[in-house]
Design a protein around this motif. Structure first.
Motif, PDB file in Angstrom:
ATOM      1  N   GLY A 123     -44.106  46.245  -7.548  1.00 34.71           N
ATOM      2  CA  GLY A 123     -45.488  46.703  -7.429  1.00 34.71           C
ATOM      3  C   GLY A 123     -45.692  47.936  -8.281  1.00 34.71           C
ATOM      4  N   VAL A 124     -46.864  48.063  -8.871  1.00 36.48           N
ATOM      5  CA  VAL A 124     -47.194  49.197  -9.734  1.00 36.48           C
ATOM      6  C   VAL A 124     -48.594  49.682  -9.375  1.00 36.48           C
ATOM      7  N   THR A 125     -48.752  50.983  -9.256  1.00 37.04           N
ATOM      8  CA  THR A 125     -50.055  51.603  -9.030  1.00 37.04           C
ATOM      9  C   THR A 125     -50.390  52.509 -10.208  1.00 37.04           C
ATOM     10  N   PHE A 126     -51.537  52.274 -10.814  1.00 34.40           N
ATOM     11  CA  PHE A 126     -52.023  53.155 -11.877  1.00 34.40           C
ATOM     12  C   PHE A 126     -52.765  54.311 -11.208  1.00 34.40           C
ATOM     13  N   GLU A 127     -52.146  55.477 -11.190  1.00 36.03           N
ATOM     14  CA  GLU A 127     -52.726  56.609 -10.473  1.00 36.03           C
ATOM     15  C   GLU A 127     -53.653  57.445 -11.345  1.00 36.03           C
ATOM     16  N   ARG A 128     -53.401  57.504 -12.633  1.00 34.92           N
ATOM     17  CA  ARG A 128     -54.253  58.324 -13.497  1.00 34.92           C
ATOM     18  C   ARG A 128     -54.217  57.772 -14.910  1.00 34.92           C
ATOM     19  N   THR A 129     -55.353  57.804 -15.580  1.00 37.58           N
ATOM     20  CA  THR A 129     -55.453  57.362 -16.964  1.00 37.58           C
ATOM     21  C   THR A 129     -56.170  58.436 -17.774  1.00 37.58           C
ATOM     22  N   LEU A 175     -57.526  59.481 -21.598  1.00 37.09           N
ATOM     23  CA  LEU A 175     -57.881  59.036 -22.941  1.00 37.09           C
ATOM     24  C   LEU A 175     -58.094  60.264 -23.818  1.00 37.09           C
ATOM     25  N   ASN A 176     -57.310  60.369 -24.879  1.00 34.10           N
ATOM     26  CA  ASN A 176     -57.431  61.508 -25.787  1.00 34.10           C
ATOM     27  C   ASN A 176     -57.259  61.042 -27.229  1.00 34.10           C
ATOM     28  N   ASP A 177     -57.109  61.977 -28.130  1.00 31.42           N
ATOM     29  CA  ASP A 177     -56.984  61.635 -29.556  1.00 31.42           C
ATOM     30  C   ASP A 177     -55.688  60.903 -29.864  1.00 31.42           C
ATOM     31  N   GLN A 178     -54.665  61.068 -29.026  1.00 31.22           N
ATOM     32  CA  GLN A 178     -53.379  60.410 -29.264  1.00 31.22           C
ATOM     33  C   GLN A 178     -53.336  58.979 -28.728  1.00 31.22           C
ATOM     34  N   GLY A 179     -54.318  58.574 -27.940  1.00 33.63           N
ATOM     35  CA  GLY A 179     -54.323  57.228 -27.389  1.00 33.63           C
ATOM     36  C   GLY A 179     -54.498  57.237 -25.887  1.00 33.63           C
ATOM     37  N   LEU A 180     -53.707  56.423 -25.216  1.00 28.92           N
ATOM     38  CA  LEU A 180     -53.773  56.284 -23.763  1.00 28.92           C
ATOM     39  C   LEU A 180     -52.553  56.942 -23.137  1.00 28.92           C
ATOM     40  N   ARG A 181     -52.791  57.642 -22.041  1.00 28.52           N
ATOM     41  CA  ARG A 181     -51.708  58.263 -21.285  1.00 28.52           C
ATOM     42  C   ARG A 181     -51.933  57.922 -19.819  1.00 28.52           C
ATOM     43  N   MET A 182     -50.958  57.209 -19.224  1.00 24.79           N
ATOM     44  CA  MET A 182     -51.128  56.689 -17.878  1.00 24.79           C
ATOM     45  C   MET A 182     -49.994  57.154 -16.979  1.00 24.79           C
ATOM     46  N   LEU A 183     -50.375  57.528 -15.759  1.00 26.14           N
ATOM     47  CA  LEU A 183     -49.408  57.881 -14.718  1.00 26.14           C
ATOM     48  C   LEU A 183     -49.312  56.701 -13.770  1.00 26.14           C
ATOM     49  N   VAL A 184     -48.130  56.080 -13.701  1.00 23.14           N
ATOM     50  CA  VAL A 184     -47.936  54.901 -12.863  1.00 23.14           C
ATOM     51  C   VAL A 184     -46.862  55.198 -11.830  1.00 23.14           C
ATOM     52  N   ARG A 185     -46.999  54.546 -10.682  1.00 18.92           N
ATOM     53  CA  ARG A 185     -46.047  54.705  -9.582  1.00 18.92           C
ATOM     54  C   ARG A 185     -45.469  53.341  -9.223  1.00 18.92           C
ATOM     55  N   ALA A 186     -44.151  53.277  -9.062  1.00 20.65           N
ATOM     56  CA  ALA A 186     -43.487  52.033  -8.690  1.00 20.65           C
ATOM     57  C   ALA A 186     -43.542  51.850  -7.185  1.00 20.65           C
ATOM     58  N   GLY A 187     -43.825  50.625  -6.760  1.00 23.13           N
ATOM     59  CA  GLY A 187     -43.914  50.361  -5.333  1.00 23.13           C
ATOM     60  C   GLY A 187     -43.104  49.173  -4.894  1.00 23.13           C
ATOM     61  N   GLY A 188     -42.145  48.715  -5.698  1.00 23.86           N
ATOM     62  CA  GLY A 188     -41.344  47.561  -5.331  1.00 23.86           C
ATOM     63  C   GLY A 188     -40.216  47.909  -4.385  1.00 23.86           C
ATOM     64  N   SER A 189     -39.499  46.876  -3.968  1.00 21.77           N
ATOM     65  CA  SER A 189     -38.384  47.076  -3.048  1.00 21.77           C
ATOM     66  C   SER A 189     -37.157  47.640  -3.747  1.00 21.77           C
ATOM     67  N   ASP A 190     -37.019  47.412  -5.062  1.00 23.96           N
ATOM     68  CA  ASP A 190     -35.883  47.898  -5.840  1.00 23.96           C
ATOM     69  C   ASP A 190     -36.414  48.641  -7.069  1.00 23.96           C
ATOM     70  N   PRO A 191     -35.549  49.418  -7.732  1.00 24.85           N
ATOM     71  CA  PRO A 191     -35.980  50.055  -8.985  1.00 24.85           C
ATOM     72  C   PRO A 191     -36.436  49.015 -10.001  1.00 24.85           C
ATOM     73  N   MET A 192     -37.419  49.379 -10.803  1.00 28.63           N
ATOM     74  CA  MET A 192     -37.973  48.467 -11.791  1.00 28.63           C
ATOM     75  C   MET A 192     -38.020  49.170 -13.142  1.00 28.63           C
ATOM     76  N   ARG A 193     -38.223  48.379 -14.203  1.00 29.76           N
ATOM     77  CA  ARG A 193     -38.281  48.917 -15.563  1.00 29.76           C
ATOM     78  C   ARG A 193     -39.431  48.265 -16.320  1.00 29.76           C
ATOM     79  N   VAL A 194     -40.210  49.095 -16.996  1.00 34.76           N
ATOM     80  CA  VAL A 194     -41.295  48.588 -17.828  1.00 34.76           C
ATOM     81  C   VAL A 194     -40.716  48.162 -19.166  1.00 34.76           C
ATOM     82  N   ALA A 195     -40.864  46.869 -19.492  1.00 35.59           N
ATOM     83  CA  ALA A 195     -40.289  46.341 -20.726  1.00 35.59           C
ATOM     84  C   ALA A 195     -41.286  46.373 -21.879  1.00 35.59           C
ATOM     85  N   GLN A 196     -42.544  46.026 -21.615  1.00 38.71           N
ATOM     86  CA  GLN A 196     -43.546  45.948 -22.673  1.00 38.71           C
ATOM     87  C   GLN A 196     -44.900  46.394 -22.128  1.00 38.71           C
TER      88      GLN A 196
END
Length: 228
Positions: free
Chosen positions: A51-57, A59-80
């Motif tokens: 599970g993933v929660t997007f807590e904050r987004t 938008l600036n001159d460099q692009g997108l900056r997002m704060l995400v929180r993991a909510g799964g039962s085990d550690p997870m990794r963002v691949a793409q």
């Protein structure tokens, strides 16, 4: 008849024994669950629930900056990371696996367009996808002294001015009598009840749409501040 001090002295060790017995059983049960792992037989080799929660987004001159929180039962990794169905490079801070409940920042150098909608999709190593919609792309405001002064002015207008007006009516309220005071109290309770129902009607549907770990406690996070 046995004297009272002797009786109290004998009951002291008995109370201690009755206190230590359940604590010892509780510690033994926890130790057995931790070391024996009795739930191992229920594991069938299926991938962990993620599970993933997007807590904050931002938008600036460099692009997108997002704060995400993991909510799964085990550690997870963002691949793409996909933005508008196209894969983009990204930087994760801190890097590596994301533990349950932990947060990371994802920086994507995407040239977002002012006023347009964008869809950001995270793809994990297990193939699970999580999408976040940016309905209208606008630059994220930066904290400035002018904004702080304006917000302080709004706080004074909302929090202090009504109290001052209420105190100015105090001499009049002293002469309304018991019937008039009951009417004003009933009117106040009615207004507060309306605000309670209206706040719950607006906040609960919004909270139920949230994803990840927030889904497990989202409703209580709305109800508790309202009732408090």
């Amino acid at each position: 008849m046995e004297d009272q001090p002797a009786l109290l002295e004998r009951r002291g060790p008995q109370k201690l024994i009755w206190l230590l017995m359940p604590l010892s059983l509780l510690i033994a049960a926890i130790g057995w669950i931790v070391f024996a792992d009795p739930f191992q037989s229920f594991r069938n080799g299926a991938p962990p629930v993620e599970g993933v929660t997007f807590e904050r987004t931002i938008l600036n001159d460099q692009g997108l900056r997002m704060l995400v929180r993991a909510g799964g039962s085990d550690p997870m990794r963002v691949a793409q990371v996909q933005v508008d169905a196209a894969y983009w490079s990204f930087t994760q801070t801190p890097p590596g696996d994301i533990s349950r409940g932990a947060t990371v920042w994802l920086d994507v150098p995407y040239p977002w367009v002012l006023g347009e909608a964008h869809a950001v999709t995270l793809v994990t190593t297990t193939g699970a996808t999580f999408t976040h919609e940016i309905e209208v792309a606008v630059p994220t405001p930066k904290v400035t002294a002018g904004q702080l002064r304006f917000q302080a002015l709004i706080g004074i207008f909302v929090g202090v001015v009504p109290i001052v007006f209420g105190l100015m009516f105090y001499p009049v309220l002293r002469g309304v009598g018991q019937g008039g005071m009951n009417f004003l109290m009933a009117l106040t309770i009615g207004l507060l009840s309306f605000l309670l129902v209206d706040s719950a009607d607006v906040a609960l549907p919004f909270n139920l749409r949230r994803e990840g770990v927030d889904r497990t406690w989202g409703s209580s996070s709305v109800i508790w501040p309202v009732l408090r």
